[in-house]
Design a protein around this motif. Structure first.
Motif, PDB file in Angstrom:
ATOM      1  N   ASN A  26      40.189  45.409  42.592  1.00 43.17           N
ATOM      2  CA  ASN A  26      39.266  46.486  42.229  1.00 43.17           C
ATOM      3  C   ASN A  26      39.829  47.333  41.094  1.00 43.17           C
ATOM      4  OD1 ASN A  26      36.879  48.335  42.874  1.00 43.17           O
ATOM      5  ND2 ASN A  26      38.608  49.724  43.174  1.00 43.17           N
ATOM      6  N   ILE A  27      41.127  47.651  41.169  1.00 40.34           N
ATOM      7  CA  ILE A  27      41.774  48.443  40.120  1.00 40.34           C
ATOM      8  C   ILE A  27      41.791  47.662  38.805  1.00 40.34           C
ATOM      9  CG2 ILE A  27      43.970  49.471  39.380  1.00 40.34           C
ATOM     10  CD1 ILE A  27      44.548  50.024  42.348  1.00 40.34           C
ATOM     11  N   TRP A  28      42.040  46.362  38.886  1.00 35.78           N
ATOM     12  CA  TRP A  28      42.064  45.508  37.697  1.00 35.78           C
ATOM     13  C   TRP A  28      40.702  45.482  37.004  1.00 35.78           C
ATOM     14  CZ3 TRP A  28      40.968  39.711  38.187  1.00 35.78           C
ATOM     15  CH2 TRP A  28      40.977  39.113  36.924  1.00 35.78           C
ATOM     16  N   ILE A  29      39.649  45.227  37.764  1.00 32.41           N
ATOM     17  CA  ILE A  29      38.301  45.179  37.193  1.00 32.41           C
ATOM     18  C   ILE A  29      37.920  46.532  36.614  1.00 32.41           C
ATOM     19  CG2 ILE A  29      35.863  44.760  37.669  1.00 32.41           C
ATOM     20  CD1 ILE A  29      37.632  42.271  37.721  1.00 32.41           C
ATOM     21  N   LEU A  30      38.254  47.603  37.321  1.00 33.50           N
ATOM     22  CA  LEU A  30      37.957  48.947  36.842  1.00 33.50           C
ATOM     23  C   LEU A  30      38.683  49.229  35.527  1.00 33.50           C
ATOM     24  CD1 LEU A  30      36.825  51.842  37.209  1.00 33.50           C
ATOM     25  CD2 LEU A  30      38.855  52.342  38.604  1.00 33.50           C
ATOM     26  N   SER A  31      39.947  48.842  35.448  1.00 41.54           N
ATOM     27  CA  SER A  31      40.744  49.089  34.239  1.00 41.54           C
ATOM     28  C   SER A  31      40.146  48.401  33.024  1.00 41.54           C
ATOM     29  CB  SER A  31      42.185  48.609  34.449  1.00 41.54           C
ATOM     30  OG  SER A  31      42.795  49.288  35.522  1.00 41.54           O
ATOM     31  N   PRO A  61      46.420  43.475  35.960  1.00 43.44           N
ATOM     32  CA  PRO A  61      46.292  42.014  36.088  1.00 43.44           C
ATOM     33  C   PRO A  61      47.606  41.344  36.484  1.00 43.44           C
ATOM     34  CG  PRO A  61      46.226  42.663  33.769  1.00 43.44           C
ATOM     35  CD  PRO A  61      46.105  43.910  34.586  1.00 43.44           C
ATOM     36  N   LEU A  62      48.732  41.897  36.022  1.00 37.92           N
ATOM     37  CA  LEU A  62      50.030  41.341  36.410  1.00 37.92           C
ATOM     38  C   LEU A  62      50.277  41.563  37.899  1.00 37.92           C
ATOM     39  CD1 LEU A  62      52.276  42.395  33.376  1.00 37.92           C
ATOM     40  CD2 LEU A  62      51.200  40.174  33.824  1.00 37.92           C
ATOM     41  N   MET A  63      49.823  42.685  38.412  1.00 35.03           N
ATOM     42  CA  MET A  63      49.968  42.964  39.845  1.00 35.03           C
ATOM     43  C   MET A  63      49.092  42.020  40.669  1.00 35.03           C
ATOM     44  SD  MET A  63      50.106  47.136  39.692  1.00 35.03           S
ATOM     45  CE  MET A  63      50.278  47.439  41.456  1.00 35.03           C
TER      46      MET A  63
END
Length: 241
Positions: free
Chosen positions: A108-113, A126-128
């Motif tokens: 969710n954080i990746w898509i939001l970023s 994305p690395l996480m």
């Protein structure tokens, strides 16, 4: 090649990886880095502080975080979930549970970023996600039983090898470094316009370019007027017509 033979080949490759000490060290590193990131971020929310407090409320991500900060116990709930996921990753017996809890949050954080082009996590998120997927892959011997594949062993967990192999997996780590390099490159050059974290930083990307005036207007649209990112970017698209 049948599905059964493919699955058998993958399982053989997986067993070989599990016996490699370098892969084991890499899995430990992923666990601790992911745990640290979520425990720190989660504690900020539990303590009631706004995450990335220095970010302007007019910034797309700043507006989102400000609204999220005002959701009350939901904001605290996210923090608690992050801390629990992080702590579970640190405990050997709960690593898989922690990784499963971690995955939907970090995706969710990746898509939001990427949606708001936030520099603060456009590289790290994305690395996480990939690090989290590696941990899940490392525990595939347990995880495979929830997938609709043929079962090749009645043992849920592979035993720890008596002696690890010390052959360094060069191709694997070249792939890791390549993915990290591509992620950093894409974060810097993948978008023609980045809102950046301040008005001056935003304007700096347009200095001495063909879109300098339009770029400055876009930055002011974002950081001064506080309009949605997509609406501000329409001016750039119109200038190309």
């Amino acid at each position: 090649m049948t599905l059964l033979s493919i699955s058998s080949t993958l399982e053989g490759y997986y067993i070989k990886i599990k016996q490699n000490r370098w892969h084991w060290i890499f899995s430990i590193l992923c666990r601790f880095l992911l745990a640290y990131a979520f425990i720190v971020a989660g504690m900020v929310k539990i303590l009631g502080e706004r995450f990335a407090s220095g970010l302007s409320e007019l910034h797309p991500m700043g507006a989102y975080l400000e609204a999220l900060h005002h959701t009350g116990f939901y904001y605290t709930f996210i923090g608690v979930a992050q801390v629990i996921a992080g702590v579970f990753l640190l405990i050997p017996g709960t690593v898989l549970l922690g990784a499963l809890l971690y995955l939907p949050i970090i995706v969710n954080i990746w898509i939001l970023s990427f949606a708001v082009r936030f520099e603060g996590s456009i590289v790290s998120s994305p690395l996480m996600v990939l690090a989290n997927l590696y941990i899940l892959a490392w525990h595939f011997d347990k995880l495979k039983y929830i997938f609709p594949f043929s079962r090749f062993s009645k043992k849920v967990t592979l035993p720890k090898p008596n002696k690890y192999e010390y052959k360094f997996p060069f191709l694997f780590f070249i792939g890791v470094i390549s993915i990290m390099g591509f992620t950093v490159w894409f974060a810097n050059y993948g978008y023609q316009v980045m809102p950046r974290n301040s008005l001056e930083d935003c304007k700096s990307q347009f200095i001495n370019t063909d879109y300098e005036q339009v770029g400055i207007e876009i930055c002011e649209c974002i950081h001064v007027s506080g309009k949605p990112l997509n609406e501000c970017l329409e001016n750039l698209e119109k200038s190309k017509l």
